[in-house]
Design an enzyme around this catalytic site. Structure first.
Site, PDB file in Angstrom:
ATOM      1  N   ASN A  17      -7.710  -2.977  14.215  1.00 40.43           N
ATOM      2  CA  ASN A  17      -9.174  -2.964  13.855  1.00 40.43           C
ATOM      3  C   ASN A  17      -9.173  -4.224  12.662  1.00 40.43           C
ATOM      4  OD1 ASN A  17      -8.148  -2.004  11.494  1.00 40.43           O
ATOM      5  ND2 ASN A  17      -9.348  -0.113  11.386  1.00 40.43           N
ATOM      6  N   GLU A  37      -9.489  -1.946   5.387  1.00 43.63           N
ATOM      7  CA  GLU A  37     -10.406  -1.492   6.435  1.00 43.63           C
ATOM      8  C   GLU A  37     -11.528  -2.435   6.778  1.00 43.63           C
ATOM      9  OE1 GLU A  37      -8.563  -0.051   8.489  1.00 43.63           O
ATOM     10  OE2 GLU A  37      -8.152   2.075   7.722  1.00 43.63           O
ATOM     11  N   ASP A  52       0.821  -1.128   0.035  1.00 42.10           N
ATOM     12  CA  ASP A  52       0.073  -0.044  -0.013  1.00 42.10           C
ATOM     13  C   ASP A  52       1.047   1.340   0.053  1.00 42.10           C
ATOM     14  OD1 ASP A  52       0.992  -0.598   2.480  1.00 42.10           O
ATOM     15  OD2 ASP A  52      -1.021  -0.779   3.439  1.00 42.10           O
ATOM     16  N   HIS A  90      -7.369  -4.973  10.130  1.00 47.63           N
ATOM     17  CA  HIS A  90      -7.206  -4.674   8.711  1.00 47.63           C
ATOM     18  C   HIS A  90      -5.786  -5.240   8.162  1.00 47.63           C
ATOM     19  CE1 HIS A  90      -4.906  -0.540   9.703  1.00 47.63           C
ATOM     20  NE2 HIS A  90      -4.031  -1.203   9.463  1.00 47.63           N
TER      21      HIS A  90
HETATM   22  C1  F6R Z   1       1.511  -1.758   6.248  1.00 46.47           C
HETATM   23  C2  F6R Z   1       0.297  -2.186   6.354  1.00 46.47           C
HETATM   24  C3  F6R Z   1      -0.666  -2.047   7.639  1.00 46.47           C
HETATM   25  C4  F6R Z   1       0.101  -2.401   8.856  1.00 46.47           C
HETATM   26  C5  F6R Z   1      -0.760  -2.486  10.058  1.00 46.47           C
HETATM   27  C6  F6R Z   1       0.157  -2.602  11.108  1.00 46.47           C
HETATM   28  O1  F6R Z   1       1.858  -1.592   4.848  1.00 46.47           O
HETATM   29  O2  F6R Z   1      -0.203  -2.535   5.043  1.00 46.47           O
HETATM   30  O3  F6R Z   1      -1.906  -2.993   7.374  1.00 46.47           O
HETATM   31  O4  F6R Z   1       0.704  -3.940   8.516  1.00 46.47           O
HETATM   32  O5  F6R Z   1      -1.353  -1.214  10.313  1.00 46.47           O
HETATM   33  O6  F6R Z   1       0.790  -1.752  11.391  1.00 46.47           O
HETATM   34  P1  F6R Z   1       2.224  -1.575  12.596  1.00 46.47           P
HETATM   35  O7  F6R Z   1       3.075  -2.677  12.197  1.00 46.47           O
HETATM   36  O8  F6R Z   1       2.660  -0.331  12.777  1.00 46.47           O
HETATM   37  O9  F6R Z   1       1.267  -1.821  13.755  1.00 46.47           O
END
Ligand code: F6R
Length: 264
Positions: free
Chosen positions: A136, A143, A67, A138
């Protein structure tokens, strides 16, 4: 799902690094799906260490990131392209032309999403996709309520995700509310997925992903449908699992099976 429960975040990073190292040893031209965020940083540091020690090479590998923020170009310090260059690509022997991050500055983002999918297909799909998980549930920026067969597209971030990621932005800095993200269907097409989660603040999402129903309310639960999903947790992230002893038992049996197969 293969559920691996380890003591701490360092062990999770090393386990993840082993998966990528073995994949590249089997096929140096592997197509790797990568993630940003805090969780993979220690894994990337371990891969950098191994690359500089000569035990793994990325010289023939291709990468596709999950992303990117819509509205940020790759030079912006909060863009995921910038993050990947800083945290991994600048320190390993990869050809940057073989690294792909969705273009946050695309003039036509809708077309750019289609092109991103086409590039993944032209590379013959992703061999191993790395994932983190949001509080959440995702994965990527898919989301809750994301379609379980969705493809790469523009996606609005929830308030929870915007708040979680505010720590990366200065108080007066513009923080995008839109992203380009691989879809859940895109992620499920990867031949193997490896999701890392560490810390107790991920325990509810991890419980919902593994032990809850398959539901768009927890996008990560879609991994229940994947034929080769490896979920690597530290004790904090695993702390709300109901069947924790069973998962540890399966892993112990799995180790024995691997030893038995190796002895044949
Ligand atoms: C990042 C991504 C997100 C993260 C998720 C967890 O490329 O796709 O889904 O993996 O938000 O983020 P952290 O590791 O910062 O807790």
């Amino acid at each position: 799902m293969q559920i691996v429960i380890l003591k701490n975040a360092a062990e999770v990073a090393a386990y993840g690094a082993d998966i990528f190292t073995q994949q590249l040893a089997r096929n140096p031209g592997s197509v790797l799906g990568l993630a940003t965020g805090s969780t993979p940083v220690a894994l990337y540091q371990e891969l950098i260490r191994r690359n500089q020690a000569g035990t793994v090479s990325f010289s023939k590998a291709k990468t596709f990131n999950l992303d990117e923020y819509l509205g940020l170009n790759g030079e912006h310090p909060q863009s995921y392209r910038y993050f990947m260059n800083e945290q991994l690509f600048n320190h390993i022997d990869i050809n940057k032309e073989n690294t792909h991050v969705p273009p946050g500055d695309a003039k036509n983002p809708i077309e750019a999403c289609k092109e991103y999918e086409a590039r993944i297909s032209a590379a013959d799909g992703i061999d191993v996709q790395l994932l983190g998980i949001g509080r959440n549930g995702h994965i990527g920026f898919n989301e809750p309520s994301s379609g379980l067969t969705s493809r790469t597209r523009v996606k609005t971030l929830t308030k929870a995700t915007i708040d979680d990621n505010a720590r990366f932005f200065a108080a007066d800095e513009y923080q995008p509310h839109l992203s380009i993200t691989m879809g859940i269907g895109t992620i499920l097409d990867a031949r193997k997925v490896v999701l890392l989660a560490t810390g107790e603040n991920k325990a509810d999402a991890v419980h919902a992903m593994i032990e809850g129903p398959l539901t768009a309310a927890c996008p990560a639960s879609a991994l229940q449908m994947h034929r080769h999903a490896v979920i690597v947790l530290d004790e904090g992230a695993a702390s709300k699992l109901k069947d924790i002893e069973f998962y540890k038992h399966i892993e112990a049996e799995n180790q024995k099976l691997q030893e038995y197969l190796a002895s044949l």
